[in-house]
Design an enzyme around this catalytic site. Sequence first.
Site, PDB file in Angstrom:
ATOM      1  N   ASP A 280      -2.639  -1.859   9.527  1.00 36.44           N
ATOM      2  CA  ASP A 280      -2.611  -1.907   8.057  1.00 36.44           C
ATOM      3  C   ASP A 280      -3.079  -3.255   7.491  1.00 36.44           C
ATOM      4  O   ASP A 280      -3.180  -3.409   6.278  1.00 36.44           O
ATOM      5  CB  ASP A 280      -1.179  -1.665   7.542  1.00 36.44           C
ATOM      6  CG  ASP A 280      -0.721  -0.231   7.747  1.00 36.44           C
ATOM      7  OD1 ASP A 280      -1.583   0.644   7.972  1.00 36.44           O
ATOM      8  OD2 ASP A 280       0.496   0.016   7.681  1.00 36.44           O
TER       9      ASP A 280
ATOM     10  N   SER B  94       2.456  -6.329   7.139  1.00 36.53           N
ATOM     11  CA  SER B  94       0.989  -6.418   7.215  1.00 36.53           C
ATOM     12  C   SER B  94       0.450  -7.224   6.035  1.00 36.53           C
ATOM     13  O   SER B  94      -0.505  -8.000   6.183  1.00 36.53           O
ATOM     14  CB  SER B  94       0.371  -5.018   7.187  1.00 36.53           C
ATOM     15  OG  SER B  94       0.875  -4.252   8.245  1.00 36.53           O
ATOM     16  N   ALA B  95       1.061  -7.048   4.867  1.00 40.69           N
ATOM     17  CA  ALA B  95       0.637  -7.817   3.690  1.00 40.69           C
ATOM     18  C   ALA B  95       0.832  -9.307   3.950  1.00 40.69           C
ATOM     19  O   ALA B  95      -0.033 -10.132   3.625  1.00 40.69           O
ATOM     20  CB  ALA B  95       1.446  -7.388   2.469  1.00 40.69           C
TER      21      ALA B  95
ATOM     22  N   ALA C 242       3.994  -1.358   4.116  1.00 38.16           N
ATOM     23  CA  ALA C 242       3.203  -2.346   4.873  1.00 38.16           C
ATOM     24  C   ALA C 242       3.435  -3.787   4.431  1.00 38.16           C
ATOM     25  O   ALA C 242       2.498  -4.573   4.339  1.00 38.16           O
ATOM     26  CB  ALA C 242       1.712  -1.992   4.821  1.00 38.16           C
TER      27      ALA C 242
ATOM     28  N   VAL D 171      11.265  -4.339   2.562  1.00 35.42           N
ATOM     29  CA  VAL D 171      11.142  -4.548   4.008  1.00 35.42           C
ATOM     30  C   VAL D 171      11.419  -3.213   4.715  1.00 35.42           C
ATOM     31  O   VAL D 171      12.383  -2.515   4.389  1.00 35.42           O
ATOM     32  CB  VAL D 171      12.130  -5.642   4.484  1.00 35.42           C
ATOM     33  CG1 VAL D 171      12.113  -5.768   6.003  1.00 35.42           C
ATOM     34  CG2 VAL D 171      11.778  -6.976   3.835  1.00 35.42           C
ATOM     35  N   ALA D 172      10.555  -2.887   5.692  1.00 38.25           N
ATOM     36  CA  ALA D 172      10.668  -1.630   6.461  1.00 38.25           C
ATOM     37  C   ALA D 172      10.722  -0.423   5.527  1.00 38.25           C
ATOM     38  O   ALA D 172      11.464   0.524   5.749  1.00 38.25           O
ATOM     39  CB  ALA D 172      11.885  -1.660   7.394  1.00 38.25           C
TER      40      ALA D 172
ATOM     41  N   LYS E 184       0.848  -1.207   0.000  1.00 41.74           N
ATOM     42  CA  LYS E 184       0.000   0.000   0.000  1.00 41.74           C
ATOM     43  C   LYS E 184       0.873   1.243   0.000  1.00 41.74           C
ATOM     44  O   LYS E 184       2.027   1.211   0.445  1.00 41.74           O
ATOM     45  CB  LYS E 184      -0.940   0.032   1.219  1.00 41.74           C
ATOM     46  CG  LYS E 184      -0.258   0.109   2.599  1.00 41.74           C
ATOM     47  CD  LYS E 184       0.106   1.502   3.055  1.00 41.74           C
ATOM     48  CE  LYS E 184       0.949   1.499   4.328  1.00 41.74           C
ATOM     49  NZ  LYS E 184       1.617   2.734   4.646  1.00 41.74           N
TER      50      LYS E 184
HETATM   51  P1  ATP Z   1       4.483  -0.263   8.088  1.00 38.67           P
HETATM   52  O1  ATP Z   1       3.389  -1.273   8.028  1.00 38.67           O
HETATM   53  O2  ATP Z   1       4.644   0.280   9.464  1.00 38.67           O
HETATM   54  O3  ATP Z   1       4.467   0.747   7.005  1.00 38.67           O
HETATM   55  P2  ATP Z   1       6.874  -1.118   6.866  1.00 38.67           P
HETATM   56  O4  ATP Z   1       6.274  -1.407   5.557  1.00 38.67           O
HETATM   57  O5  ATP Z   1       7.687   0.123   7.001  1.00 38.67           O
HETATM   58  O6  ATP Z   1       5.776  -1.137   7.952  1.00 38.67           O
HETATM   59  P3  ATP Z   1       7.552  -3.860   7.177  1.00 38.67           P
HETATM   60  O7  ATP Z   1       8.169  -4.371   5.931  1.00 38.67           O
HETATM   61  O8  ATP Z   1       6.137  -4.206   7.442  1.00 38.67           O
HETATM   62  O9  ATP Z   1       7.764  -2.297   7.284  1.00 38.67           O
HETATM   63  O10 ATP Z   1       8.475  -4.349   8.362  1.00 38.67           O
HETATM   64  C1  ATP Z   1       8.626  -3.683   9.588  1.00 38.67           C
HETATM   65  C2  ATP Z   1       9.369  -4.618  10.528  1.00 38.67           C
HETATM   66  O11 ATP Z   1       8.476  -5.673  10.882  1.00 38.67           O
HETATM   67  C3  ATP Z   1      10.587  -5.288   9.892  1.00 38.67           C
HETATM   68  O12 ATP Z   1      11.745  -4.573  10.166  1.00 38.67           O
HETATM   69  C4  ATP Z   1      10.610  -6.667  10.517  1.00 38.67           C
HETATM   70  O13 ATP Z   1      11.518  -6.719  11.601  1.00 38.67           O
HETATM   71  C5  ATP Z   1       9.198  -6.879  11.091  1.00 38.67           C
HETATM   72  N1  ATP Z   1       8.441  -7.983  10.445  1.00 38.67           N
HETATM   73  C6  ATP Z   1       7.756  -8.927  11.061  1.00 38.67           C
HETATM   74  N2  ATP Z   1       7.192  -9.791  10.192  1.00 38.67           N
HETATM   75  C7  ATP Z   1       7.517  -9.365   8.969  1.00 38.67           C
HETATM   76  C8  ATP Z   1       7.240  -9.838   7.662  1.00 38.67           C
HETATM   77  N3  ATP Z   1       6.510 -10.935   7.450  1.00 38.67           N
HETATM   78  N4  ATP Z   1       7.731  -9.148   6.621  1.00 38.67           N
HETATM   79  C9  ATP Z   1       8.461  -8.024   6.843  1.00 38.67           C
HETATM   80  N5  ATP Z   1       8.786  -7.565   8.064  1.00 38.67           N
HETATM   81  C10 ATP Z   1       8.317  -8.212   9.122  1.00 38.67           C
END
Ligand code: ATP
Length: 314
Positions: free
Chosen positions: A145, A112-113, A109, A104-105, A12
């Site tokens: 999310d 959340s996906a 999201a 990642v991060a 998203k």
């Molecule tokens: P947000 O939903 O807050 O926008 P984001 O997209 O910035 O998050 P994510 O990729 O969701 O970040 O990951 C945030 C943190 O969650 C990662 O650094 C990781 O340590 C943890 N995490 C736990 N499970 C997962 C997963 N299945 N995939 C990615 N990260 C995960």
Amino acid sequence: MTSSVTVRVPAKINLMLQVGPLLPDGYHHLATVFHAVSVFDEVTATVTDPEVGDDDISVTVEGPGAADVPLDDSNLAVRAAVLLSDYAGGREPVRLHIRKGIPVAGGMAGGSADAAGALLACDALWRARVGRPRLFEVAAELGADVPFALLGGTAVGSGRGDRLTPALARGDYHWVIALAGRGLATPDVYKELDRLRSGRVLPQPRVPVSMMQALRRGDPDSVGALLSNDLQPATLSLLPDLERTLAVGTEYGALGGVVSGSGPTVVFLARDPEHALDLSVALTASGAAAEVRRVRGPVPGARIVPSAHGEADS
Ligand code: ATP
């Protein structure tokens, strides 16, 4: 017997995000417009044999950033499967495999996906049939999310972002996303926002009527001009280099550019596919982003990937 189900889930972006004051429970009320874009993770759930001593629910991850994804119970996909099995009254052991396409991060999201993907995959695999309304409740328990990753499309989010109303939105949007090559932890960004805004009286967050009208008209010029994100000053304060990324996109005629969620991914809206190609070439040549991708939205939320045998592998 069905032994494996794969679900594809989109990332998203937030077309606008207003963040209310810090609440006593540590959260913030949000008003946001979510928009699902064509960057996907795939989550495969496979029944395992308890006789061979597998964990009840285990996970493996492949793809960019996989090394930064936890493989223990803190993985959001594992948490989703555990929570669903609690709702469904316990089910056979399952192995989850995640193919990351979502940074990642990155503020898109991805975790959340994966939670949404695991919910849908395990629901099908276990024939739990908890139903859409219940699935959305479980999703909201997992994270703000997660319900949107199930829903997809374009939707207004309120509360913590988990109360959703699908938006009346027309047309396709062409985006260029600039990845930063490093992550940002969402809680750090909110902490920085609270620091930057301390002492200020903040209005209740709300979605501007003008954004909803622009979406209803399918008017990319207006949507581009209205892109906004209250978290952006905090993200830029933590990663000042992103100012340059935003400037390059604007210089090359993006209809608008904004940090996605908590960042560090920056998204730019293009007029059409050709403009998106020009923008992505300019951004790549500038060196202002670690990676540049062209994506489109809106796309549907989490969906089971049909296999050669029908809906799921047998
Ligand atoms: P947000 O939903 O807050 O926008 P984001 O997209 O910035 O998050 P994510 O990729 O969701 O970040 O990951 C945030 C943190 O969650 C990662 O650094 C990781 O340590 C943890 N995490 C736990 N499970 C997962 C997963 N299945 N995939 C990615 N990260 C995960």
